[in-house]
Design a protein around this motif. Structure first.
Motif, PDB file in Angstrom:
ATOM      1  N   ASN A 198      43.797  41.096  35.793  1.00 38.02           N
ATOM      2  CA  ASN A 198      43.389  42.500  35.875  1.00 38.02           C
ATOM      3  C   ASN A 198      44.553  43.447  35.607  1.00 38.02           C
ATOM      4  O   ASN A 198      44.354  44.561  35.144  1.00 38.02           O
ATOM      5  CB  ASN A 198      42.787  42.811  37.250  1.00 38.02           C
ATOM      6  CG  ASN A 198      41.405  42.229  37.414  1.00 38.02           C
ATOM      7  OD1 ASN A 198      40.714  41.945  36.436  1.00 38.02           O
ATOM      8  ND2 ASN A 198      40.998  42.028  38.650  1.00 38.02           N
ATOM      9  N   HIS A 199      45.776  42.996  35.886  1.00 42.24           N
ATOM     10  CA  HIS A 199      46.937  43.869  35.711  1.00 42.24           C
ATOM     11  C   HIS A 199      47.636  43.712  34.362  1.00 42.24           C
ATOM     12  O   HIS A 199      48.175  44.684  33.840  1.00 42.24           O
ATOM     13  CB  HIS A 199      47.940  43.638  36.847  1.00 42.24           C
ATOM     14  CG  HIS A 199      47.494  44.237  38.138  1.00 42.24           C
ATOM     15  ND1 HIS A 199      46.593  43.621  38.973  1.00 42.24           N
ATOM     16  CD2 HIS A 199      47.806  45.411  38.713  1.00 42.24           C
ATOM     17  CE1 HIS A 199      46.377  44.383  40.021  1.00 42.24           C
ATOM     18  NE2 HIS A 199      47.107  45.477  39.892  1.00 42.24           N
ATOM     19  N   VAL A 200      47.646  42.508  33.793  1.00 43.17           N
ATOM     20  CA  VAL A 200      48.379  42.316  32.535  1.00 43.17           C
ATOM     21  C   VAL A 200      47.497  41.820  31.393  1.00 43.17           C
ATOM     22  O   VAL A 200      47.978  41.701  30.271  1.00 43.17           O
ATOM     23  CB  VAL A 200      49.579  41.350  32.717  1.00 43.17           C
ATOM     24  CG1 VAL A 200      50.573  41.904  33.705  1.00 43.17           C
ATOM     25  CG2 VAL A 200      49.129  39.971  33.107  1.00 43.17           C
ATOM     26  N   GLY A 201      46.255  41.499  31.657  1.00 45.69           N
ATOM     27  CA  GLY A 201      45.360  41.035  30.608  1.00 45.69           C
ATOM     28  C   GLY A 201      45.226  39.516  30.608  1.00 45.69           C
ATOM     29  O   GLY A 201      46.098  38.795  31.112  1.00 45.69           O
ATOM     30  N   PHE A 239      41.880  33.503  42.738  1.00 45.64           N
ATOM     31  CA  PHE A 239      42.136  34.891  43.116  1.00 45.64           C
ATOM     32  C   PHE A 239      43.421  35.396  42.460  1.00 45.64           C
ATOM     33  O   PHE A 239      43.472  36.525  41.967  1.00 45.64           O
ATOM     34  CB  PHE A 239      42.223  35.020  44.635  1.00 45.64           C
ATOM     35  CG  PHE A 239      42.601  36.393  45.095  1.00 45.64           C
ATOM     36  CD1 PHE A 239      41.697  37.438  45.048  1.00 45.64           C
ATOM     37  CD2 PHE A 239      43.889  36.642  45.560  1.00 45.64           C
ATOM     38  CE1 PHE A 239      42.058  38.714  45.468  1.00 45.64           C
ATOM     39  CE2 PHE A 239      44.257  37.907  45.978  1.00 45.64           C
ATOM     40  CZ  PHE A 239      43.336  38.942  45.925  1.00 45.64           C
ATOM     41  N   GLY A 240      44.473  34.566  42.448  1.00 48.52           N
ATOM     42  CA  GLY A 240      45.733  34.950  41.821  1.00 48.52           C
ATOM     43  C   GLY A 240      45.588  35.177  40.327  1.00 48.52           C
ATOM     44  O   GLY A 240      46.119  36.154  39.780  1.00 48.52           O
ATOM     45  N   PHE A 241      44.852  34.282  39.643  1.00 53.01           N
ATOM     46  CA  PHE A 241      44.610  34.466  38.207  1.00 53.01           C
ATOM     47  C   PHE A 241      43.854  35.767  37.941  1.00 53.01           C
ATOM     48  O   PHE A 241      44.176  36.515  37.021  1.00 53.01           O
ATOM     49  CB  PHE A 241      43.804  33.298  37.631  1.00 53.01           C
ATOM     50  CG  PHE A 241      44.628  32.120  37.243  1.00 53.01           C
ATOM     51  CD1 PHE A 241      45.639  32.220  36.303  1.00 53.01           C
ATOM     52  CD2 PHE A 241      44.394  30.881  37.806  1.00 53.01           C
ATOM     53  CE1 PHE A 241      46.396  31.137  35.940  1.00 53.01           C
ATOM     54  CE2 PHE A 241      45.146  29.785  37.454  1.00 53.01           C
ATOM     55  CZ  PHE A 241      46.156  29.908  36.523  1.00 53.01           C
ATOM     56  N   GLN A 242      42.850  36.020  38.747  1.00 52.17           N
ATOM     57  CA  GLN A 242      42.048  37.232  38.575  1.00 52.17           C
ATOM     58  C   GLN A 242      42.895  38.483  38.814  1.00 52.17           C
ATOM     59  O   GLN A 242      42.809  39.447  38.054  1.00 52.17           O
ATOM     60  CB  GLN A 242      40.868  37.190  39.529  1.00 52.17           C
ATOM     61  CG  GLN A 242      39.831  38.237  39.275  1.00 52.17           C
ATOM     62  CD  GLN A 242      38.630  38.056  40.184  1.00 52.17           C
ATOM     63  OE1 GLN A 242      38.746  37.535  41.276  1.00 52.17           O
ATOM     64  NE2 GLN A 242      37.478  38.499  39.694  1.00 52.17           N
ATOM     65  N   PHE A 243      43.722  38.455  39.838  1.00 54.60           N
ATOM     66  CA  PHE A 243      44.596  39.587  40.148  1.00 54.60           C
ATOM     67  C   PHE A 243      45.562  39.858  38.996  1.00 54.60           C
ATOM     68  O   PHE A 243      45.714  41.007  38.557  1.00 54.60           O
ATOM     69  CB  PHE A 243      45.361  39.307  41.441  1.00 54.60           C
ATOM     70  CG  PHE A 243      46.281  40.405  41.852  1.00 54.60           C
ATOM     71  CD1 PHE A 243      45.787  41.531  42.487  1.00 54.60           C
ATOM     72  CD2 PHE A 243      47.644  40.314  41.609  1.00 54.60           C
ATOM     73  CE1 PHE A 243      46.637  42.554  42.877  1.00 54.60           C
ATOM     74  CE2 PHE A 243      48.500  41.329  41.979  1.00 54.60           C
ATOM     75  CZ  PHE A 243      47.995  42.460  42.617  1.00 54.60           C
ATOM     76  N   VAL A 244      46.219  38.800  38.512  1.00 58.82           N
ATOM     77  CA  VAL A 244      47.199  38.977  37.429  1.00 58.82           C
ATOM     78  C   VAL A 244      46.497  39.387  36.138  1.00 58.82           C
ATOM     79  O   VAL A 244      46.976  40.264  35.411  1.00 58.82           O
ATOM     80  CB  VAL A 244      48.025  37.688  37.233  1.00 58.82           C
ATOM     81  CG1 VAL A 244      48.919  37.789  36.013  1.00 58.82           C
ATOM     82  CG2 VAL A 244      48.865  37.409  38.470  1.00 58.82           C
ATOM     83  N   LEU A 266      51.726  33.582  30.435  1.00 53.31           N
ATOM     84  CA  LEU A 266      52.602  33.544  31.595  1.00 53.31           C
ATOM     85  C   LEU A 266      52.482  32.216  32.329  1.00 53.31           C
ATOM     86  O   LEU A 266      53.480  31.650  32.786  1.00 53.31           O
ATOM     87  CB  LEU A 266      52.281  34.711  32.530  1.00 53.31           C
ATOM     88  CG  LEU A 266      53.224  34.967  33.688  1.00 53.31           C
ATOM     89  CD1 LEU A 266      54.639  35.239  33.183  1.00 53.31           C
ATOM     90  CD2 LEU A 266      52.719  36.139  34.509  1.00 53.31           C
ATOM     91  N   THR A 267      51.267  31.689  32.401  1.00 53.16           N
ATOM     92  CA  THR A 267      51.050  30.387  33.028  1.00 53.16           C
ATOM     93  C   THR A 267      51.772  29.284  32.252  1.00 53.16           C
ATOM     94  O   THR A 267      52.425  28.417  32.849  1.00 53.16           O
ATOM     95  CB  THR A 267      49.546  30.075  33.109  1.00 53.16           C
ATOM     96  OG1 THR A 267      48.897  31.109  33.834  1.00 53.16           O
ATOM     97  CG2 THR A 267      49.289  28.752  33.791  1.00 53.16           C
TER      98      THR A 267
END
Length: 130
Positions: free
Chosen positions: A25-28, A18-23, A35-36
């Motif tokens: 969606n916002h930064v590509g 969920f966190g990966f999907q959220f990020v 970033l990871t």
């Protein structure tokens, strides 16, 4: 203990996805991947630096004839934080950074020592001398 481990194996990856999907969606997607990698690299560097400091403190306490209890608890927090920082994911990175960062680590150290005292009183943790 087994229930907690099973819950962690199931829920932590779900939260991280969920966190990966959220990020993403916002930064590509590519920025999320970079970033990871960046958080893992910074986390390893912080873990090495803070771990070295904790070991030096423990060594200094032992040379002075004192028990290095707090330094060893710090070392354990840094180790757990380092493991969390190496794992891919943003939630584990946030928890890992707070474990490794010197200003937030005393909270975890307090909780760890409280847990250890409770389990030593209940007889779940025992120490043997040679």
């Amino acid at each position: 203990m087994f229930k907690w481990l099973l819950a962690a194996i199931i829920f932590v990856p779900a939260i991280e996805v969920f966190g990966f999907q959220f990020v993403a969606n916002h930064v590509g997607g590519m920025n999320t991947f970079l970033l990871t990698l960046l958080t893992s690299a910074v986390g390893v560097a912080m873990m090495r630096f803070e771990g070295r400091k904790a070991m030096e403190d423990a060594k200094r306490n032992m040379n002075a004839g004192m028990v290095p209890g707090l330094s060893m608890a710090d070392g354990l927090c840094i180790f757990i934080g380092g493991i969390l920082l190496i794992l891919p994911g943003f939630v584990t990175d946030i928890i890992g950074f707070t474990l490794v960062f010197p200003l937030t680590r005393p909270l975890y150290r307090f909780l760890l020592l409280k847990w250890m005292r409770k389990n030593m009183k209940n007889g779940k943790i025992t120490f043997f001398r040679r």
